[in-house]
Write a protein that holds these residues in place. Structure first.
Motif, PDB file in Angstrom:
ATOM      1  N   PHE A 133       0.828  -1.199   0.000  1.00  0.00           N
ATOM      2  CA  PHE A 133       0.000   0.000   0.000  1.00  0.00           C
ATOM      3  C   PHE A 133       0.868   1.256   0.000  1.00  0.00           C
ATOM      4  O   PHE A 133       1.802   1.371   0.784  1.00  0.00           O
ATOM      5  CB  PHE A 133      -0.915  -0.003   1.227  1.00  0.00           C
ATOM      6  CG  PHE A 133      -1.925   1.104   1.227  1.00  0.00           C
ATOM      7  CD1 PHE A 133      -3.138   0.933   0.595  1.00  0.00           C
ATOM      8  CD2 PHE A 133      -1.672   2.315   1.854  1.00  0.00           C
ATOM      9  CE1 PHE A 133      -4.088   1.950   0.583  1.00  0.00           C
ATOM     10  CE2 PHE A 133      -2.602   3.327   1.848  1.00  0.00           C
ATOM     11  CZ  PHE A 133      -3.819   3.143   1.212  1.00  0.00           C
ATOM     12  N   SER A 134       0.536   2.188  -0.901  1.00  0.00           N
ATOM     13  CA  SER A 134       1.261   3.461  -0.979  1.00  0.00           C
ATOM     14  C   SER A 134       0.281   4.552  -1.384  1.00  0.00           C
ATOM     15  O   SER A 134      -0.248   4.528  -2.499  1.00  0.00           O
ATOM     16  CB  SER A 134       2.403   3.366  -2.002  1.00  0.00           C
ATOM     17  OG  SER A 134       2.938   4.649  -2.261  1.00  0.00           O
ATOM     18  N   ARG A 135       0.023   5.495  -0.511  1.00  0.00           N
ATOM     19  CA  ARG A 135      -0.933   6.561  -0.810  1.00  0.00           C
ATOM     20  C   ARG A 135      -0.493   7.394  -2.017  1.00  0.00           C
ATOM     21  O   ARG A 135      -1.316   7.754  -2.873  1.00  0.00           O
ATOM     22  CB  ARG A 135      -1.108   7.462   0.409  1.00  0.00           C
ATOM     23  CG  ARG A 135      -1.872   6.836   1.563  1.00  0.00           C
ATOM     24  CD  ARG A 135      -2.135   7.873   2.652  1.00  0.00           C
ATOM     25  NE  ARG A 135      -2.897   7.306   3.756  1.00  0.00           N
ATOM     26  CZ  ARG A 135      -2.352   6.684   4.802  1.00  0.00           C
ATOM     27  NH1 ARG A 135      -1.024   6.548   4.857  1.00  0.00           N
ATOM     28  NH2 ARG A 135      -3.110   6.212   5.756  1.00  0.00           N
ATOM     29  N   LYS A 136       0.786   7.710  -2.093  1.00  0.00           N
ATOM     30  CA  LYS A 136       1.276   8.535  -3.188  1.00  0.00           C
ATOM     31  C   LYS A 136       1.093   7.844  -4.525  1.00  0.00           C
ATOM     32  O   LYS A 136       0.661   8.457  -5.509  1.00  0.00           O
ATOM     33  CB  LYS A 136       2.751   8.879  -2.960  1.00  0.00           C
ATOM     34  CG  LYS A 136       3.006   9.829  -1.791  1.00  0.00           C
ATOM     35  CD  LYS A 136       4.481  10.173  -1.674  1.00  0.00           C
ATOM     36  CE  LYS A 136       4.721  11.153  -0.530  1.00  0.00           C
ATOM     37  NZ  LYS A 136       6.167  11.501  -0.398  1.00  0.00           N
ATOM     38  N   LYS A 137       1.419   6.562  -4.585  1.00  0.00           N
ATOM     39  CA  LYS A 137       1.272   5.825  -5.846  1.00  0.00           C
ATOM     40  C   LYS A 137      -0.199   5.671  -6.230  1.00  0.00           C
ATOM     41  O   LYS A 137      -0.547   5.719  -7.412  1.00  0.00           O
ATOM     42  CB  LYS A 137       1.936   4.452  -5.731  1.00  0.00           C
ATOM     43  CG  LYS A 137       3.455   4.505  -5.682  1.00  0.00           C
ATOM     44  CD  LYS A 137       4.052   3.103  -5.618  1.00  0.00           C
ATOM     45  CE  LYS A 137       5.575   3.166  -5.590  1.00  0.00           C
ATOM     46  NZ  LYS A 137       6.189   1.815  -5.506  1.00  0.00           N
ATOM     47  N   ILE A 138      -1.069   5.478  -5.240  1.00  0.00           N
ATOM     48  CA  ILE A 138      -2.496   5.343  -5.530  1.00  0.00           C
ATOM     49  C   ILE A 138      -3.060   6.642  -6.081  1.00  0.00           C
ATOM     50  O   ILE A 138      -3.812   6.646  -7.069  1.00  0.00           O
ATOM     51  CB  ILE A 138      -3.255   4.895  -4.268  1.00  0.00           C
ATOM     52  CG1 ILE A 138      -2.984   3.412  -3.999  1.00  0.00           C
ATOM     53  CG2 ILE A 138      -4.758   5.136  -4.408  1.00  0.00           C
ATOM     54  CD1 ILE A 138      -3.571   2.890  -2.732  1.00  0.00           C
ATOM     55  N   LEU A 139      -2.696   7.759  -5.484  1.00  0.00           N
ATOM     56  CA  LEU A 139      -3.170   9.049  -5.975  1.00  0.00           C
ATOM     57  C   LEU A 139      -2.642   9.336  -7.379  1.00  0.00           C
ATOM     58  O   LEU A 139      -3.373   9.816  -8.251  1.00  0.00           O
ATOM     59  CB  LEU A 139      -2.743  10.163  -5.018  1.00  0.00           C
ATOM     60  CG  LEU A 139      -3.471  10.218  -3.678  1.00  0.00           C
ATOM     61  CD1 LEU A 139      -2.826  11.256  -2.760  1.00  0.00           C
ATOM     62  CD2 LEU A 139      -4.944  10.559  -3.883  1.00  0.00           C
ATOM     63  N   ALA A 140      -1.368   9.033  -7.599  1.00  0.00           N
ATOM     64  CA  ALA A 140      -0.771   9.259  -8.920  1.00  0.00           C
ATOM     65  C   ALA A 140      -1.437   8.366  -9.962  1.00  0.00           C
ATOM     66  O   ALA A 140      -1.717   8.805 -11.085  1.00  0.00           O
ATOM     67  CB  ALA A 140       0.732   8.991  -8.872  1.00  0.00           C
ATOM     68  N   ALA A 141      -1.699   7.102  -9.598  1.00  0.00           N
ATOM     69  CA  ALA A 141      -2.335   6.170 -10.532  1.00  0.00           C
ATOM     70  C   ALA A 141      -3.752   6.606 -10.857  1.00  0.00           C
ATOM     71  O   ALA A 141      -4.184   6.546 -12.019  1.00  0.00           O
ATOM     72  CB  ALA A 141      -2.332   4.761  -9.938  1.00  0.00           C
ATOM     73  N   ALA A 142      -4.484   7.050  -9.844  1.00  0.00           N
ATOM     74  CA  ALA A 142      -5.863   7.500 -10.073  1.00  0.00           C
ATOM     75  C   ALA A 142      -5.887   8.684 -11.029  1.00  0.00           C
ATOM     76  O   ALA A 142      -6.699   8.736 -11.965  1.00  0.00           O
ATOM     77  CB  ALA A 142      -6.519   7.872  -8.748  1.00  0.00           C
ATOM     78  N   ALA A 143      -4.978   9.638 -10.806  1.00  0.00           N
ATOM     79  CA  ALA A 143      -4.925  10.826 -11.671  1.00  0.00           C
ATOM     80  C   ALA A 143      -4.546  10.450 -13.094  1.00  0.00           C
ATOM     81  O   ALA A 143      -5.133  10.957 -14.073  1.00  0.00           O
ATOM     82  CB  ALA A 143      -3.932  11.833 -11.101  1.00  0.00           C
ATOM     83  N   LEU A 144      -3.571   9.547 -13.251  1.00  0.00           N
ATOM     84  CA  LEU A 144      -3.112   9.154 -14.576  1.00  0.00           C
ATOM     85  C   LEU A 144      -4.202   8.415 -15.349  1.00  0.00           C
ATOM     86  O   LEU A 144      -4.478   8.726 -16.521  1.00  0.00           O
ATOM     87  CB  LEU A 144      -1.862   8.284 -14.457  1.00  0.00           C
ATOM     88  CG  LEU A 144      -1.285   7.773 -15.780  1.00  0.00           C
ATOM     89  CD1 LEU A 144      -0.911   8.938 -16.698  1.00  0.00           C
ATOM     90  CD2 LEU A 144      -0.061   6.880 -15.516  1.00  0.00           C
ATOM     91  N   VAL A 145      -4.838   7.423 -14.699  1.00  0.00           N
ATOM     92  CA  VAL A 145      -5.881   6.648 -15.371  1.00  0.00           C
ATOM     93  C   VAL A 145      -7.072   7.541 -15.710  1.00  0.00           C
ATOM     94  O   VAL A 145      -7.668   7.422 -16.785  1.00  0.00           O
ATOM     95  CB  VAL A 145      -6.329   5.459 -14.495  1.00  0.00           C
ATOM     96  CG1 VAL A 145      -7.536   4.753 -15.111  1.00  0.00           C
ATOM     97  CG2 VAL A 145      -5.186   4.472 -14.326  1.00  0.00           C
ATOM     98  N   LEU A 146      -7.413   8.455 -14.804  1.00  0.00           N
ATOM     99  CA  LEU A 146      -8.519   9.376 -15.072  1.00  0.00           C
ATOM    100  C   LEU A 146      -8.225  10.206 -16.316  1.00  0.00           C
ATOM    101  O   LEU A 146      -9.087  10.343 -17.200  1.00  0.00           O
ATOM    102  CB  LEU A 146      -8.743  10.285 -13.865  1.00  0.00           C
ATOM    103  CG  LEU A 146      -9.848  11.335 -14.002  1.00  0.00           C
ATOM    104  CD1 LEU A 146     -11.202  10.677 -14.177  1.00  0.00           C
ATOM    105  CD2 LEU A 146      -9.864  12.264 -12.791  1.00  0.00           C
ATOM    106  N   CYS A 147      -7.033  10.747 -16.416  1.00  0.00           N
ATOM    107  CA  CYS A 147      -6.671  11.563 -17.582  1.00  0.00           C
ATOM    108  C   CYS A 147      -6.664  10.726 -18.855  1.00  0.00           C
ATOM    109  O   CYS A 147      -7.174  11.166 -19.902  1.00  0.00           O
ATOM    110  CB  CYS A 147      -5.301  12.212 -17.368  1.00  0.00           C
ATOM    111  SG  CYS A 147      -5.273  13.460 -16.070  1.00  0.00           S
ATOM    112  N   LEU A 148      -6.091   9.529 -18.794  1.00  0.00           N
ATOM    113  CA  LEU A 148      -6.044   8.678 -19.980  1.00  0.00           C
ATOM    114  C   LEU A 148      -7.440   8.275 -20.436  1.00  0.00           C
ATOM    115  O   LEU A 148      -7.715   8.210 -21.633  1.00  0.00           O
ATOM    116  CB  LEU A 148      -5.204   7.427 -19.689  1.00  0.00           C
ATOM    117  CG  LEU A 148      -3.703   7.639 -19.509  1.00  0.00           C
ATOM    118  CD1 LEU A 148      -3.023   6.332 -19.106  1.00  0.00           C
ATOM    119  CD2 LEU A 148      -3.069   8.185 -20.789  1.00  0.00           C
ATOM    120  N   SER A 149      -8.316   8.019 -19.479  1.00  0.00           N
ATOM    121  CA  SER A 149      -9.673   7.594 -19.830  1.00  0.00           C
ATOM    122  C   SER A 149     -10.497   8.730 -20.419  1.00  0.00           C
ATOM    123  O   SER A 149     -11.556   8.495 -21.005  1.00  0.00           O
ATOM    124  CB  SER A 149     -10.386   7.021 -18.598  1.00  0.00           C
ATOM    125  OG  SER A 149     -10.732   8.044 -17.677  1.00  0.00           O
TER     126      SER A 149
END
Length: 479
Positions: free
Chosen positions: A324-340
């Motif tokens: 678990f990593s809060r920073k990686k989860i936030l970064a992943a959420a932002a990246l996938v949201l933008c790509l989608s």
């Protein structure tokens, strides 16, 4: 580096499956939100040809949010909003799986699979996107309480109840239904100890939390009436006959087959593996709800699949290894949201009746029109200011809610041909009728009735289906 980041990206892969096509409920929700902004809370329905129908805007807060977003950012803003809330739901689902099984890689895998199903089917611009998030938060708090016994985890429950009654009041009773598995588990019944594990919570504390949460439900614009709205709205035979999502799970289509397979697998797992009782009861309860109505598969995907996380707690998927990593989860959420959102231009308005609306408003004042229309498409015309016979707010047309007339039953017998439309027209003074070839009976019969003058016809696309729209002016209706 990419391999270590991949699991966090997969948590949010469900966002890629979210449709950019607006739901048919969009229009009445926007209409409700606009009305609230301009006039406040209605007590009688202001949108239909029927007079003095009692009305409760049980989704008022969601409608207001949708309207404000639409006013500022248009339809693209609604899609972005759904995806942002959807990302929060997926993150909450991941936390539930992580809490249920305690193993990172199975939690990622299950979130990836269930997120794709939930995102592709149920992440739409409807209040369920918000209520789903609230239910996930509720169950996560209850699991934390059962595991740690800290009453602080119960304190947010009344606030969630308050939000739910105002965002999606029809499903508010489910808030208490999802507490019951934890209440039963907290009783620690000895004859079940051989088969299940129990939580460490106190039944007294849970009952107090239930009582305070119920009291919080009264904090809504319609008081006690809103609390029973869900009971008055569901189980109606006419609604189940007409509305596909209210019908029992059908294994002959893809969604039904997947849902049934998952329900069967979860049921077998619950009988083979000793696990916490509340996981089993949540799974069986949401499974039963899903078999009764397709729309409840959403709740099964979010809450009923927790036994899978527990059953896979000793498994490790190497390609999903991590922590678990809060920073990686936030970064992943932002990246996938933008790509989608790269293809946000694919947002399509349900404009199958736009041309007919334009014709009417070019020839008539909106307040002078009384429109006979199909259930599915009434919301758009009302959004344009035209009063209609019916719209997608099915529960508004039940006598148990409007306290005047069983309009939905009347529509059903008209829809299936049991009520002759000529007899029906004597009850109302419609001056226009809008039909599509999706409703073959009206489409054919109106074309051969001399009292119906065809004034507009066009080809259109609604969702992914081609259809023909016909607008008739009714002359001498009921004579």
């Amino acid at each position: 580096m990419i391999k270590k980041f991949l699991p966090f990206l997969l948590i949010f892969n469900g966002l890629f499956f979210v449709s950019h096509t607006l739901s048919n409920d969009t229009w009445f929700l926007l209409n409700d939100g606009r009305y609230l902004t301009e006039n406040g809370f209605p007590r009688t329905d202001p949108f239909t040809v029927h007079e003095n129908l009692d009305v409760i805007m049980q989704q008022w807060l969601a409608a207001l949010v949708f309207w404000k977003v639409y006013s500022l950012f248009g339809f693209a803003g609604l899609v972005v909003l759904v995806k942002i809330v959807g990302a929060a739901v997926l993150f909450g689902l991941f936390l539930l799986y992580l809490r249920a099984g305690g193993n990172f890689s199975p939690a990622v895998f299950l979130t990836m699979v269930m997120g794709a199903l939930a995102g592709g089917i149920f992440f739409v611009d409807r209040p369920q996107i918000f209520s789903g998030l609230l239910f996930v938060l509720e169950v996560w708090l209850l699991i934390k309480y059962e595991e740690e016994g800290r009453r602080a985890f119960l304190f947010p429950l009344p606030f969630l109840s308050l939000l739910l009654i105002n965002i999606h009041g029809a499903v508010w009773p489910l808030f208490f239904l999802f507490v019951l598995p934890f209440l039963v588990s907290s009783l620690r019944l000895r004859f079940l100890a051989k088969y299940f594990y129990f939580g460490g919570g106190s039944p007294k504390c849970l009952l107090i939390a239930l009582f305070v949460s119920a009291a919080a439900g009264f904090m809504n614009p319609y008081g006690a009436e809103a609390l029973v709205y869900g009971f008055n709205s569901y189980g109606d035979a006419d609604i189940r006959f007409i509305i596909g999502e209210m019908k029992p799970l059908d294994v002959t289509n893809l969604v039904g087959a997947i849902g049934f397979a998952l329900i069967l697998a979860a049921t077998v797992l619950c009988t083979r593996v000793k696990m916490p009782l509340h996981f089993v009861l949540l799974s069986l309860g949401t499974a039963y709800m899903s078999l009764s109505a397709v729309r409840n598969l959403y709740l099964f995907f979010l809450l009923g699949t927790l036994p899978f996380a527990y059953g896979l707690k000793d498994f490790r998927f190497d390609f999903l290894a991590g922590g678990f990593s809060r920073k990686k989860i936030l970064a992943a959420a932002a990246l996938v949201l933008c790509l989608s959102l790269l293809r946000l231009d694919t947002v399509r308005i349900d404009d199958g009746i736009k041309g007919a609306a334009d014709y009417i408003l070019a020839h008539e004042k909106a307040q002078d029109v009384r429109l006979l229309i199909n259930y599915d498409i009434g919301g758009y015309m009302e959004f344009r200011g035209v009063k209609c016979y019916i719209d997608p707010r099915a529960e508004v047309f039940l006598q148990s809610n409007n306290h005047r007339k069983e309009i939905f039953h009347e529509y059903r017998v008209l829809f299936d041909g049991s009520l002759d439309y000529r007899q029906f027209l004597t009850r109302y003074d419609f001056n226009y009728a809008l039909v599509t070839d999706c409703q073959a009976l009206w489409f054919i019969e109106f074309a051969h009735d001399e009292n119906f003058e065809l004034v507009f016809e066009d080809k259109a696309k609604r969702y992914d289906e081609d259809m023909t729209v016909r607008l008739y002016k009714i002359k001498g209706a009921g004579k």
